[in-house]
Motif scaffolding. Structure first.
Motif, short mmCIF file in Angstrom:
data_model
loop_
_atom_site.label_atom_id
_atom_site.label_comp_id
_atom_site.label_asym_id
_atom_site.label_seq_id
_atom_site.Cartn_x
_atom_site.Cartn_y
_atom_site.Cartn_z
N ARG A 1 -30.98 29.21 -15.49
CA ARG A 1 -31.07 27.84 -14.98
C ARG A 1 -31.46 26.93 -16.12
NH1 ARG A 1 -35.28 29.40 -10.93
NH2 ARG A 1 -34.46 31.47 -10.82
N VAL A 2 -30.77 25.80 -16.22
CA VAL A 2 -31.08 24.81 -17.26
C VAL A 2 -31.39 23.50 -16.57
CG1 VAL A 2 -30.22 23.58 -19.28
CG2 VAL A 2 -29.55 25.96 -18.90
N VAL A 3 -32.53 22.92 -16.92
CA VAL A 3 -32.98 21.65 -16.36
C VAL A 3 -33.14 20.68 -17.52
CG1 VAL A 3 -34.82 20.49 -15.09
CG2 VAL A 3 -34.24 22.85 -14.53
N THR A 4 -32.60 19.47 -17.36
CA THR A 4 -32.74 18.45 -18.40
C THR A 4 -33.61 17.32 -17.87
OG1 THR A 4 -30.54 18.97 -19.23
CG2 THR A 4 -31.50 16.89 -19.94
N VAL A 5 -34.61 16.94 -18.65
CA VAL A 5 -35.53 15.87 -18.30
C VAL A 5 -35.37 14.77 -19.34
CG1 VAL A 5 -37.95 15.24 -17.93
CG2 VAL A 5 -37.16 17.55 -17.35
N LEU A 6 -35.12 13.55 -18.91
CA LEU A 6 -34.98 12.43 -19.83
C LEU A 6 -36.20 11.52 -19.69
CD1 LEU A 6 -31.25 11.57 -19.09
CD2 LEU A 6 -32.16 12.96 -20.95
N LEU A 7 -36.88 11.28 -20.79
CA LEU A 7 -38.05 10.40 -20.80
C LEU A 7 -37.67 9.06 -21.40
CD1 LEU A 7 -40.76 12.83 -22.21
CD2 LEU A 7 -40.27 12.33 -19.82
N GLY A 8 -37.82 8.00 -20.63
CA GLY A 8 -37.56 6.66 -21.12
C GLY A 8 -38.87 5.96 -21.41
N HIS A 9 -38.91 5.20 -22.46
CA HIS A 9 -40.14 4.53 -22.87
C HIS A 9 -39.87 3.04 -23.01
CE1 HIS A 9 -41.94 8.43 -23.57
NE2 HIS A 9 -40.81 8.76 -24.18
N ALA A 10 -40.07 2.30 -21.94
CA ALA A 10 -39.84 0.86 -21.96
C ALA A 10 -41.11 0.16 -22.44
CB ALA A 10 -39.45 0.36 -20.58
N ARG A 11 -40.94 -0.79 -23.34
CA ARG A 11 -42.10 -1.53 -23.86
C ARG A 11 -42.26 -2.89 -23.21
NH1 ARG A 11 -40.01 0.73 -28.99
NH2 ARG A 11 -41.30 2.55 -29.38
N CYS B 1 -35.28 30.39 -17.09
CA CYS B 1 -35.10 28.95 -16.93
C CYS B 1 -35.37 28.28 -18.27
CB CYS B 1 -36.08 28.43 -15.87
SG CYS B 1 -35.90 26.66 -15.55
N THR B 2 -34.49 27.35 -18.61
CA THR B 2 -34.66 26.55 -19.81
C THR B 2 -34.83 25.10 -19.40
OG1 THR B 2 -33.28 28.07 -21.10
CG2 THR B 2 -33.61 25.86 -22.00
N ILE B 3 -35.89 24.49 -19.88
CA ILE B 3 -36.16 23.08 -19.60
C ILE B 3 -35.97 22.32 -20.91
CG2 ILE B 3 -37.89 21.40 -18.83
CD1 ILE B 3 -39.26 23.78 -17.34
N ILE B 4 -35.09 21.33 -20.88
CA ILE B 4 -34.83 20.51 -22.07
C ILE B 4 -35.41 19.13 -21.82
CG2 ILE B 4 -33.07 19.55 -23.58
CD1 ILE B 4 -31.23 21.84 -22.64
N ILE B 5 -36.37 18.72 -22.64
CA ILE B 5 -37.01 17.41 -22.51
C ILE B 5 -36.52 16.53 -23.65
CG2 ILE B 5 -39.19 16.16 -22.44
CD1 ILE B 5 -40.50 18.73 -21.41
N VAL B 6 -35.83 15.46 -23.31
CA VAL B 6 -35.29 14.53 -24.31
C VAL B 6 -36.02 13.20 -24.16
CG1 VAL B 6 -33.25 13.32 -25.15
CG2 VAL B 6 -33.05 15.66 -24.27
N SER B 7 -36.66 12.77 -25.22
CA SER B 7 -37.36 11.50 -25.21
C SER B 7 -36.51 10.45 -25.91
CB SER B 7 -38.70 11.66 -25.95
OG SER B 7 -39.45 10.48 -25.89
N CYS B 8 -36.30 9.32 -25.25
CA CYS B 8 -35.51 8.27 -25.87
C CYS B 8 -36.37 7.03 -26.09
CB CYS B 8 -34.28 7.92 -25.02
SG CYS B 8 -34.65 7.21 -23.43
#
Length: 132
Positions: free
Chosen positions: A115-125, A71-78
């Motif tokens: 298995r590839v899972v993508t996680v998107l992290l949003g950072h609202a100020r 399993c590959t987990i991709i964490i993308v922080s925006c």
């Protein structure tokens, strides 16, 4: 095997980013909740990441079905405005190019399970950014 790839926000230090912290948390949670010992590796997202996905599973012996599954987990922080690190845009562009250049007659190897899972992290100020 678990591979966790992370991408920090555009102007964020890689080793102190929220994406890296979540990658460490995910690694700890996976290690705690596995019945058998699993290898968990954390890498910063790079152009070579696409090549790395699936290589661990392909290297496993075909007889051992549990080892062949990975399993590959991709964490993308925006950032608050939705921008991501330039490496994410380059990888998406490369994926599109690979898809366009793919030969229709090529067959995929079904001997491994990836298995590839993508996680998107949003950072609202602020509330305005959070509603976008």
């Amino acid at each position: 095997m678990f591979t966790i790839l992370y991408s920090p926000q555009p102007d964020e230090q890689p080793d102190s980013s929220a994406a890296y912290e979540y990658a460490k948390r995910a690694s700890d949670m996976i290690s705690q909740h596995q019945q058998r010992q699993q290898t968990v590796v954390i890498h910063r997202l790079s152009l070579d990441s696409l090549d790395m996905i699936g290589k661990q599973a392909a290297a496993a012996p075909l007889e051992d079905e549990e080892k062949a599954a990975s399993c590959t987990i991709i964490i993308v922080s925006c950032s608050a405005d939705g921008s991501v690190d330039r490496i994410v845009r380059k990888i998406i562009r490369n994926m599109k190019n690979q898809e366009n250049n793919k030969d229709d007659s090529s067959k995929t190897d079904q001997s491994t399970c990836e298995r590839v899972v993508t996680v998107l992290l949003g950072h609202a100020r602020c509330d305005n950014s959070a509603n976008r």
